[in-house]
Write an enzyme that holds these catalytic residues in place. Structure first.
Site, short mmCIF file in Angstrom:
data_model
loop_
_atom_site.label_atom_id
_atom_site.label_comp_id
_atom_site.label_asym_id
_atom_site.label_seq_id
_atom_site.Cartn_x
_atom_site.Cartn_y
_atom_site.Cartn_z
N ASP A 51 13.88 22.12 -4.02
CA ASP A 51 14.27 21.75 -5.38
C ASP A 51 15.98 21.77 -5.25
O ASP A 51 16.47 22.82 -4.80
CB ASP A 51 13.76 22.66 -6.36
CG ASP A 51 14.39 22.36 -7.93
OD1 ASP A 51 14.48 23.25 -8.56
OD2 ASP A 51 15.33 21.27 -8.13
N ASN A 107 18.10 20.65 -8.09
CA ASN A 107 18.67 20.71 -9.49
C ASN A 107 18.07 21.51 -10.36
O ASN A 107 18.10 21.54 -11.63
CB ASN A 107 18.74 19.16 -10.08
CG ASN A 107 17.19 18.80 -10.33
OD1 ASN A 107 16.12 19.46 -9.86
ND2 ASN A 107 16.87 17.55 -10.84
N ASP A 147 15.16 22.26 -11.62
CA ASP A 147 14.07 22.12 -12.61
C ASP A 147 12.78 22.61 -12.30
O ASP A 147 11.77 22.19 -12.82
CB ASP A 147 14.18 20.61 -12.93
CG ASP A 147 13.73 19.85 -11.72
OD1 ASP A 147 13.34 18.51 -11.87
OD2 ASP A 147 13.32 20.56 -10.52
N ASP A 204 12.60 17.72 -4.93
CA ASP A 204 13.11 16.37 -5.05
C ASP A 204 13.74 15.71 -3.92
O ASP A 204 13.78 16.31 -2.87
CB ASP A 204 14.35 16.32 -6.17
CG ASP A 204 15.26 17.67 -6.11
OD1 ASP A 204 15.20 18.56 -6.76
OD2 ASP A 204 15.80 17.75 -4.91
N ASP A 225 -3.47 5.75 0.79
CA ASP A 225 -4.35 6.51 0.01
C ASP A 225 -6.01 5.95 -0.14
O ASP A 225 -5.99 4.87 -0.37
CB ASP A 225 -3.94 6.79 -1.26
CG ASP A 225 -4.41 8.00 -2.26
OD1 ASP A 225 -4.58 9.00 -1.54
OD2 ASP A 225 -5.21 7.66 -3.33
N GLU A 249 -6.20 6.62 4.83
CA GLU A 249 -6.97 7.72 4.53
C GLU A 249 -8.49 7.25 4.25
O GLU A 249 -8.57 6.38 3.41
CB GLU A 249 -6.36 8.65 3.03
CG GLU A 249 -7.23 9.81 2.77
CD GLU A 249 -7.09 10.34 1.53
OE1 GLU A 249 -6.72 9.42 0.74
OE2 GLU A 249 -7.38 11.44 1.36
N HIS A 292 -2.21 18.11 1.56
CA HIS A 292 -1.99 18.75 0.31
C HIS A 292 -3.14 18.68 -0.38
O HIS A 292 -3.21 19.16 -1.70
CB HIS A 292 -0.77 17.48 -0.28
CG HIS A 292 -1.35 16.22 -0.45
ND1 HIS A 292 -1.62 15.45 0.45
CD2 HIS A 292 -2.07 15.57 -1.56
CE1 HIS A 292 -2.28 14.15 0.18
NE2 HIS A 292 -2.37 14.30 -1.14
O1 TEU Z 1 -7.53 12.05 -1.81
C1 TEU Z 1 -8.81 11.40 -1.63
C2 TEU Z 1 -9.69 12.56 -1.53
O2 TEU Z 1 -11.13 12.42 -1.32
C3 TEU Z 1 -9.33 13.85 -2.27
O3 TEU Z 1 -9.93 13.85 -3.60
C4 TEU Z 1 -9.90 14.88 -1.41
O4 TEU Z 1 -10.76 14.30 -0.35
C5 TEU Z 1 -10.44 16.17 -2.05
O5 TEU Z 1 -9.63 16.42 -3.06
C6 TEU Z 1 -10.47 17.18 -1.07
O6 TEU Z 1 -11.74 17.74 -1.24
C7 TEU Z 1 -6.42 11.21 -2.04
C8 TEU Z 1 -4.96 11.88 -2.26
O7 TEU Z 1 -4.98 12.65 -0.85
C9 TEU Z 1 -5.40 12.92 -3.44
O8 TEU Z 1 -4.42 13.96 -3.48
C10 TEU Z 1 -5.57 12.20 -4.62
O9 TEU Z 1 -6.10 13.26 -5.46
C11 TEU Z 1 -6.85 11.10 -4.63
O10 TEU Z 1 -6.56 10.34 -3.34
C12 TEU Z 1 -6.69 10.17 -5.46
O11 TEU Z 1 -5.49 9.38 -5.37
CA CA Z 2 14.18 19.34 -8.60
#
Ligand code: TEU
Ligand code: CA
Length: 591
Positions: A22, A24, A26, A30, A206, A275, A347
Site C-alpha cells: 500500500d 497511499n 488506505d 495498489d 480464471d 486455471e 491466493h
Molecule cells: O477460483 C476458482 C475456484 O475453483 C476457487 O473457488 C478455488 O478452487 C476454491 O476457492 C479453493 O477451494 C478462481 C479464483 O482463483 C478465485 O479467487 C475466485 O474466487 C473464483 O475463481 C471465481 O472467480
Molecule cells: Ca492503497
C-alpha cells in the site's frame, strides 16, 4: 527437439495486489506499490509477474467480479499507473501477465444490466432460465435445478426485473457469461487484444475450463427439470456440484482454439495459463500440446485435494504417496508433449508450510518451507511462486470468524454450521484455520514494523486484513541478506533453473515410488543426472532402497556432489553416509 519456448525455463511470481504493498495509506495494496517493489522481484530472479485482478470491480470476490475490463479500479490506481508499472517492469526484463476473468462478470457490469431486458441485444449474454414449472418465481425451490454455488447456496439467483433466474457458479454477484453466444466471445477477444496491444505479456485465465456448459438440443442446461439429466446427485448442503456439467464441456477445445486464433496469432513472447478445475492430466496434455494451439499451460488441482468428491472443509491428513501419485500423473502425461505448471500456493490455497509442512517452530518452519520449495522447483514444468511463499510466510491462524473476510469462508461457515448443521463451530473454525483462502491473503511481510511495511505504521486506516503478528520474525528485510533464509533458498532454486537446462528441460523419473515419507526422483538431460531426495516428514527416516543404491554407487571414496540442500554440506554428507534423511531434509545431488 524444437527449442523450448521462453516460458519453459521461466519462473512466475503471483502478486495479490490488494495485499502486496500500500502506498497511499488506505490499507489496500495498489499498483504504485507493486512498482515500488520491482527491484526486490528482479533480485529474486523471477521472470514473469502475474497480477490478480485490478480492474473496476465492486470487490464482492476481491476483484474476480469485474464491472469494467478496460479500466483500473480506483482501489488500485489508474490506467496511467498500470502503464507505468508495465514500463518499469519491462525495463527490468520482467513480463506482466494479467488475470482474465471471463467465465463470469460482475452483476454490475453494463452487459449484465442490459441483459435484464429481454429485448436488448445483450439478452442472451448470460444463462437465463424460467422458474421450475408449477413453482412461484422467486420462492425457494423454484430454481431451474439443484446446482449449488462454489460459495454456498443455489447457483441460481432470481432477477425480478427480468422475471427469470440467472446462473452463477460463484457468488450471486458473478453471473456466468454465455459463451455459446458468438457476440460474447467477440467482445472478450476484443478486450484481450486491447490489453495485449497496451503492452501486457499474457493472461492467467480464471476457471477457463468452466466456460463450455453441457446443454441438450433445446439449449437446456443439464439437470433442468424435464430434461434427461434431472436426477442430480445432491450433496449434504442440499445442492449438487455443477462441475460435472460445466467443467471441460463439449466446446472447450473449440473455444480455446478460437481464442488462440483471434487473439494470439502473430504475437510472440506471451504466456497463457488457464486455471483448470475439473481437468485430468490427460486432458492437460491435449490442451497444452502446442500442436493443438490452445493454451501454453494449465493449473490442475488434483494434487491440491480439489475434486476429491468431498467438501474442501473435510480435512484429510497429508500423505506423501497421495501427493506423489498426483504429481507423477501430471508429469507422466506431458513427458513427450504438453507442459506442466508447478504450484502449491496461490491466493485461494493455504500456505503450504502451514498446511503440509510444520510452522510450529522456527527450525521446522524454515526447513519444511525449503523442502516444499525444492520439491516443487526440481520438477519439470514452470514453477509459480506466490507472494510471501519465498519468505516462508505462514497461515493467519485466526481464532474468531470476524477475523475472516473471504466470502467463500464466511458463507461456508454460515451454511455448514448454522443452516445445514454439518459441522460444529469448533470443527469449522479448525477447517478455516487450515484451509481458508484468507490464510494466503494477509499482507505481505516486508519488515518487522507494526503493519509489516505493507502500509505505514501511522497509516490513516488499518490494513484491510489483519497483518500476521509473526511479521516480527518473518519478513523480507530480515531475510534478504541472510544466506540461510527461505528467501535466499528460493533465489538459489530460481537461479538453478535458469543455469541448468537439466532442471527446466530434463526428463523426470520417479524413484522409490512407494515410500511413506521420502519423495525421490531423477532429472536427466544429455547424460547429466540429478537425484532429488526430500523427506516430507518431521522425523529422521531411512533413505529408500533405490535412492540409497544410487548414492552408494557414487560414494566410492568421493562425497556426493551436493547441488542444493536445506542442511549444510557436512550434515548432508553425514546423513547420506548413514543412509538417513534428517527431518524435512531436501537435497539434490549430481549422479
Ligand atoms: O477460483 C476458482 C475456484 O475453483 C476457487 O473457488 C478455488 O478452487 C476454491 O476457492 C479453493 O477451494 C478462481 C479464483 O482463483 C478465485 O479467487 C475466485 O474466487 C473464483 O475463481 C471465481 O472467480
Ligand atoms: Ca492503497
Amino acid at each position: 527437439a524444437t527449442p523450448n519456448p521462453w516460458w519453459a525455463n521461466a519462473v512466475v511470481y503471483q502478486i495479490y495486489p490488494r495485499s502486496f504493498q500500500d502506498t497511499n495509506g488506505d490499507g489496500f495494496g495498489d499498483l504504485k506499490g507493486i512498482t515500488s517493489r520491482l527491484d526486490y522481484l528482479a533480485d529474486l530472479g523471477v521472470d514473469v509477474l502475474w497480477l490478480s485482478p485490478v480492474y473496476k470491480s465492486p470487490q464482492d470476490d476481491n476483484g474476480y467480479d469485474i464491472s469494467d475490463y478496460q479500466d483500473i479500479d480506483p482501489l488500485f490506481g489508474t490506467l496511467d499507473d498500470m502503464d507505468e508499472l508495465l514500463a518499469e517492469a519491462h525495463k527490468r526484463g520482467l513480463k506482466i501477465v494479467m488475470d482474465l476473468v471471463v467465465n463470469h462478470t460482475s452483476d454490475e457490469h453494463a452487459w449484465f444490466e442490459a441483459s435484464k431486458n429481454k429485448d436488448d441485444e445483450h439478452a442472451d449474454w448470460y444463462w437465463w432460465r424460467p422458474a421450475r414449472p408449477g413453482k412461484t418465481p422467486g420462492e425457494p425451490g423454484a430454481e431451474p435445478n439443484e446446482w449449488g454455488s462454489y460459495f454456498g447456496g443455489s447457483a441460481w439467483e432470481y432477477c425480478p426485473e427480468r422475471g427469470e433466474y440467472y446462473l452463477h457458479q460463484f457468488s450471486k454477484k458473478q453471473p456466468d457469461l454465455n459463451w455459446e453466444n458468438p457476440a460474447v466471445r467477440r467482445a472478450v477477444y476484443d478486450m484481450m487484444n486491447w490489453w495485449l496491444d497496451r503492452g501486457i505479456d499474457g493472461f492467467r485465465m480464471d476457471v477457463i475450463t468452466l466456460i463450455s456448459k453441457r446443454t441438450d438440443a433445446a439449449g437446456r442446461l443439464p439437470g433442468e427439470i424435464d430434461s434427461e439429466l434431472a436426477d442430480l446427485p445432491v450433496g449434504e448442503e442440499g445442492y449438487s456440484n455443477p462441475n460435472p456439467f460445466c467443467a471441460d464441456g463439449p466446446r472447450q477445445d473449440e473455444f480455446l482454439a478460437e481464442m488462440r486464433r483471434e487473439v494470439f496469432e502473430g504475437r510472440d513472447g506471451f504466456l497463457t495459463v488457464g486455471e483448470a478445475p475439473g481437468i485430468t492430466p490427460e486432458r492437460n496434455e491435449h490442451i497444452t500440446n502446442p500442436a493443438n494451439k490452445e493454451l501454453d499451460m494449465l493449473f490442475l488441482f488434483d494434487h491440491m485435494g480439489e475434486g476429491e468428491g468431498r467438501s474442501k472443509w473435510d480435512l484429510v491428513p497429508f500423505r506423501v504417496p497421495w501427493l506423489r501419485g498426483t504429481l507423477a500423473n501430471q508429469q507422466a502425461a506431458v513427458k513427450d508433449a504438453g507442459w506442466a505448471s508447478l504450484f502449491f500456493c496461490n491466493h485461494d490455497q493455504p500456505r503450504v508450510v502451514s498446511r503440509w509442512g510444520d510452522d510450529t517452530t522456527e527450525e521446522a518452519r524454515v526447513r519444511s518451507a525449503k523442502a516444499f520449495g525444492l520439491l516443487l522447483h526440481m520438477h519439470r514444468g514452470t514453477p509459480y511462486v506466490y507472494q510471501g511463499e519465498e519468505l516462508g510466510m505462514t497461515n493467519a491462524h485466526f481464532k474468531t470468524l470476524d477475523q475472516y473476510e473471504d466470502l467463500e469462508s464466511i458463507n461456508a461457515f454460515r451454511q455448514r454450521v448454522e443452516e445445514a448443521k454439518i459441522q460444529s463451530a469448533e470443527s469449522m473454525m479448525a477447517s478455516l484455520e487450515l484451509i481458508s483462502r484468507d490464510n494466503a491473503r494477509t499482507p505481505m511481510q516486508w519488515d518487522a514494523s507494526k503493519y509489516a511495511g505493507f502500509t505505514a505504521p501511522d497509516a490513516a486506516t488499518e490494513p484491510w486484513l489483519t497483518v500476521n503478528p509473526n511479521c516480527a520474525s518473518i519478513n523480507a528485510a530480515g531475510e534478504f541478506d541472510d544466506p540461510d533464509s527461505v528467501y535466499s533458498f528460493y533465489k538459489r532454486l530460481i537461479a538453478l533453473r535458469h543455469e541448468n537446462p537439466v532442471v527446466s528441460a530434463g526428463s523426470w523419473t520417479l524413484v522409490d515410488a512407494d515410500d511413506e515419507h521420502a519423495y525421490t526422483f531423477v532429472r536427466e538431460l544429455d547424460g547429466e543426472r540429478l537425484l532429488t531426495l526430500v523427506n516430507l516428514s518431521g522425523r529422521t527416516i531411512d533413505v529408500p532402497a533405490e535412492s540409497a543404491a544410487m548414492v552408494d554407487a557414487l560414494a566410492d571414496g568421493i562425497e556426493p556432489a551436493v547441488v542444493i540442500a536445506n542442511y549444510d554440506d557436512a550434515a548432508v554428507a553425514a546423513s547420506l553416509a548413514r543412509h538417513e534423511l534428517a527431518p524435512w531434509q531436501a537435497v539434490v545431488i549430481r549422479l
